[in-house]
Design a protein around this motif. Structure first.
Motif, PDB file in Angstrom:
ATOM      1  N   THR A 287      59.538  43.722  84.610  1.00  0.00           N
ATOM      2  CA  THR A 287      58.490  43.362  83.651  1.00  0.00           C
ATOM      3  C   THR A 287      58.447  44.343  82.491  1.00  0.00           C
ATOM      4  N   ARG A 288      58.576  45.634  82.795  1.00  0.00           N
ATOM      5  CA  ARG A 288      58.532  46.639  81.743  1.00  0.00           C
ATOM      6  C   ARG A 288      59.719  46.502  80.795  1.00  0.00           C
ATOM      7  N   VAL A 289      60.911  46.229  81.358  1.00  0.00           N
ATOM      8  CA  VAL A 289      62.092  46.029  80.520  1.00  0.00           C
ATOM      9  C   VAL A 289      61.900  44.827  79.608  1.00  0.00           C
ATOM     10  N   GLU A 290      61.341  43.763  80.160  1.00  0.00           N
ATOM     11  CA  GLU A 290      61.120  42.559  79.361  1.00  0.00           C
ATOM     12  C   GLU A 290      60.124  42.825  78.239  1.00  0.00           C
ATOM     13  N   ARG A 291      59.061  43.574  78.539  1.00  0.00           N
ATOM     14  CA  ARG A 291      58.069  43.894  77.508  1.00  0.00           C
ATOM     15  C   ARG A 291      58.703  44.734  76.402  1.00  0.00           C
ATOM     16  N   GLN A 292      59.495  45.721  76.785  1.00  0.00           N
ATOM     17  CA  GLN A 292      60.155  46.568  75.797  1.00  0.00           C
ATOM     18  C   GLN A 292      61.083  45.754  74.917  1.00  0.00           C
ATOM     19  N   SER A 293      61.792  44.798  75.524  1.00  0.00           N
ATOM     20  CA  SER A 293      62.690  43.938  74.761  1.00  0.00           C
ATOM     21  C   SER A 293      61.905  43.061  73.795  1.00  0.00           C
ATOM     22  N   GLU A 294      60.772  42.524  74.252  1.00  0.00           N
ATOM     23  CA  GLU A 294      59.933  41.682  73.395  1.00  0.00           C
ATOM     24  C   GLU A 294      59.417  42.457  72.196  1.00  0.00           C
ATOM     25  N   ILE A 295      58.949  43.684  72.448  1.00  0.00           N
ATOM     26  CA  ILE A 295      58.430  44.506  71.355  1.00  0.00           C
ATOM     27  C   ILE A 295      59.543  44.852  70.376  1.00  0.00           C
ATOM     28  N   ASN A 296      60.723  45.165  70.919  1.00  0.00           N
ATOM     29  CA  ASN A 296      61.858  45.504  70.072  1.00  0.00           C
ATOM     30  C   ASN A 296      62.212  44.336  69.147  1.00  0.00           C
ATOM     31  N   GLN A 297      62.307  43.131  69.703  1.00  0.00           N
ATOM     32  CA  GLN A 297      62.637  41.957  68.907  1.00  0.00           C
ATOM     33  C   GLN A 297      61.528  41.634  67.907  1.00  0.00           C
ATOM     34  N   LEU A 298      60.278  41.815  68.324  1.00  0.00           N
ATOM     35  CA  LEU A 298      59.131  41.561  67.450  1.00  0.00           C
ATOM     36  C   LEU A 298      59.172  42.457  66.215  1.00  0.00           C
ATOM     37  N   SER A 304      62.545  42.675  59.150  1.00  0.00           N
ATOM     38  CA  SER A 304      63.445  41.810  58.366  1.00  0.00           C
ATOM     39  C   SER A 304      62.689  40.882  57.426  1.00  0.00           C
ATOM     40  N   GLN A 305      61.402  40.642  57.717  1.00  0.00           N
ATOM     41  CA  GLN A 305      60.593  39.745  56.891  1.00  0.00           C
ATOM     42  C   GLN A 305      59.808  40.479  55.807  1.00  0.00           C
ATOM     43  N   LEU A 306      59.907  41.807  55.782  1.00  0.00           N
ATOM     44  CA  LEU A 306      59.226  42.565  54.736  1.00  0.00           C
ATOM     45  C   LEU A 306      59.875  42.298  53.384  1.00  0.00           C
ATOM     46  N   GLU A 307      59.134  42.579  52.325  1.00  0.00           N
ATOM     47  CA  GLU A 307      59.713  42.485  50.992  1.00  0.00           C
ATOM     48  C   GLU A 307      60.897  43.441  50.883  1.00  0.00           C
ATOM     49  N   SER A 308      61.857  43.070  50.048  1.00  0.00           N
ATOM     50  CA  SER A 308      63.070  43.873  49.925  1.00  0.00           C
ATOM     51  C   SER A 308      62.771  45.303  49.495  1.00  0.00           C
ATOM     52  N   GLU A 347      51.153  50.230  58.050  1.00  0.00           N
ATOM     53  CA  GLU A 347      49.901  49.607  58.487  1.00  0.00           C
ATOM     54  C   GLU A 347      50.099  48.139  58.826  1.00  0.00           C
ATOM     55  N   SER A 348      50.908  47.437  58.031  1.00  0.00           N
ATOM     56  CA  SER A 348      51.137  46.017  58.315  1.00  0.00           C
ATOM     57  C   SER A 348      51.879  45.841  59.633  1.00  0.00           C
ATOM     58  N   LEU A 349      52.868  46.709  59.903  1.00  0.00           N
ATOM     59  CA  LEU A 349      53.589  46.643  61.177  1.00  0.00           C
ATOM     60  C   LEU A 349      52.670  47.000  62.345  1.00  0.00           C
ATOM     61  N   LEU A 350      51.817  47.991  62.126  1.00  0.00           N
ATOM     62  CA  LEU A 350      50.887  48.409  63.170  1.00  0.00           C
ATOM     63  C   LEU A 350      49.901  47.296  63.509  1.00  0.00           C
ATOM     64  N   GLN A 351      49.363  46.636  62.480  1.00  0.00           N
ATOM     65  CA  GLN A 351      48.413  45.549  62.710  1.00  0.00           C
ATOM     66  C   GLN A 351      49.068  44.396  63.462  1.00  0.00           C
ATOM     67  N   TRP A 356      49.703  41.525  68.559  1.00  0.00           N
ATOM     68  CA  TRP A 356      50.568  41.022  69.623  1.00  0.00           C
ATOM     69  C   TRP A 356      50.136  41.595  70.978  1.00  0.00           C
ATOM     70  N   SER A 357      49.824  42.876  71.021  1.00  0.00           N
ATOM     71  CA  SER A 357      49.382  43.514  72.270  1.00  0.00           C
ATOM     72  C   SER A 357      48.090  42.887  72.778  1.00  0.00           C
ATOM     73  N   GLN A 358      47.199  42.593  71.839  1.00  0.00           N
ATOM     74  CA  GLN A 358      45.917  41.989  72.216  1.00  0.00           C
ATOM     75  C   GLN A 358      46.117  40.577  72.752  1.00  0.00           C
ATOM     76  N   ASP A 359      46.996  39.804  72.112  1.00  0.00           N
ATOM     77  CA  ASP A 359      47.205  38.410  72.507  1.00  0.00           C
ATOM     78  C   ASP A 359      48.036  38.279  73.775  1.00  0.00           C
TER      79      ASP A 359
END
Length: 400
Positions: A287-298, A304-308, A347-351, A356-359
């Motif tokens: 479970t921990r490995v899966e969570r770490q992978s999810e956060i990494n991909q997130l 990658s979606q940030l402004e250039s 701040e945008s990445l942190l929010q 995601w952590s809350q949901d």
């Protein structure tokens, strides 16, 4: 906490705590003489970073032990402030600032092995990230045992560790043999119906106790009752907890003359990490490995979606290791613009990560949780851009 005033103090004194409060600085006489002797050879050098690199190079090449001791002294403030911040994020934990400080300072070897001054690392900043990660991981593991029942503990531990735990508790060889026989009977008969319920395993019912006792009595000339066998197993669980999760002790109490490096001698060995890891079940690790992978991909997707322009600033800051002033010059913008954009991007990445952590993890977002999440995200950004600079073959090996 009042700051240390000069190079000699910075590299030869250790923080003292009274409970969870700063109590002063203690001088190690041997380290004081050591730093005084080298300063005499280069009296013009009084810059802190010069001596950080001086002792770091000594640690790598010549005098590893004393150089490491000087660097441990140097990192006292970084360890203290990281311990204070991280302890606040574990508000329900029984482990306080002094415990967190103790956990962090034992990870100095990891700090020094990972420190890369030629890549623009600042030792205090880098150490703060490693210290925070070490504290959080240890406290998470310690909280694991707090919610594990005695019966769950007895099913998780290996026979090798069980024997070591009983030996450490001072029992006789004959008693240990009887306890191990009883424990093996318990494990062979009382099996959870579902694997993921092991941690919260409840006390066996009377029918199960009868079967365990009967199994023991068929293997031993000494006939015992169910109550005695239960008492033995409770002693086994107590010994296992004490052995696998020993109480943290202070490293701040001198135990000899002024010439001994007491604070360093009291730092425990790191074998405890492997003992802690052993107690975590396979499904929890997965479970921990899966969570770490999810956060990494997130986070990868979010970057990658940030402004250039924001992506370029992150690349220059974390990958190229440029200062804000250097970035401003290269991009032909003002330094305060770089600072503002860097802060806004973080701040945008942190929010996004907090939401995601809350949901997904159902974590209530508080100011303390945000501080802890911010440290995790900063650690991820550094690791992400460092790994992106590796050759393609090494990235594949590291799972990137």
């Amino acid at each position: 906490m009042h700051p240390r005033k000069n190079i000699i103090e910075i590299f030869s004194t250790f923080l003292l705590l009274a409970g969870d409060r700063f109590a002063g600085w203690a001088t190690d006489a041997r380290l004081r003489r050591s730093i005084q002797n080298v300063i005499k050879q280069t009296p013009q050098e009084m810059q802190e970073n010069f001596w950080v690199l001086f002792w770091y190079n000594r640690w790598q090449n010549l005098e590893a032990k004393i150089a490491k001791e000087h660097l441990i002294a140097y990192l006292q403030e970084a360890c203290y402030w990281t311990a204070q911040r991280t302890a606040a994020s574990f508000v329900s934990s029984q482990y306080k600032l002094s415990d967190c400080f103790q956990i962090a300072i034992t990870s100095v070897d990891k700090v020094l092995k990972g420190f890369k001054p030629n890549q623009g690392h600042n030792l205090k900043n880098y150490a703060s990230v490693i210290f925070g990660s070490a504290i959080r991981e240890t406290l998470r593991q310690r909280q694991e045992v707090d919610i594990c029942t005695d019966w769950g503990m007895l099913r998780k531990i290996s026979q090798k560790r069980m024997i070591e735990a009983l030996q450490a508790s001072g029992l006789s060889t004959e008693t240990i043999s009887a306890y191990i026989t009883a424990w093996n009977c318990f494990r062979s008969i009382y099996i959870p119906t579902q694997a993921n319920t092991t941690r919260q395993l409840s006390r066996p019912d009377e029918q199960t106790w009868s079967a365990i006792t009967q199994a023991y009595n068929t293997q031993s000339p000494e006939q015992i009752g169910a109550k005695t066998l239960e008492f033995w197993l409770q002693n086994c669980a107590k010994a296992a907890r004490s052995y696998l999760y020993p109480n943290l002790t202070s490293i701040n109490t001198p135990n000899g003359s002024d010439d001994s490096t007491n604070w360093l001698d009291n730092i425990p060995a790191t074998e405890q990490d492997s003992l802690l890891n052993e107690i975590i079940t396979q499904e929890e690790q997965q479970t921990r490995v899966e969570r770490q992978s999810e956060i990494n991909q997130l986070l990868k997707a979010a970057v990658s979606q940030l402004e250039s322009s924001a992506q370029e600033i992150l690349r220059l800051y974390y990958l190229e290791k440029l200062t804000q002033q250097q970035i401003a010059k290269q991009l032909q913008i003002q330094q305060y613009t770089v600072s503002r954009r860097l802060t806004k991007t973080r701040e945008s990445l942190l929010q996004m990560l907090a939401k995601w952590s809350q949901d997904n993890l159902h974590i209530s977002v508080t100011s303390d949780i945000l501080k802890s999440t911010s440290a995790v995200m900063e650690e991820w950004l550094q690791a992400h851009y460092n790994s992106s600079s590796l050759p393609e073959e090494r990235r594949k090996d590291s799972g990137e």
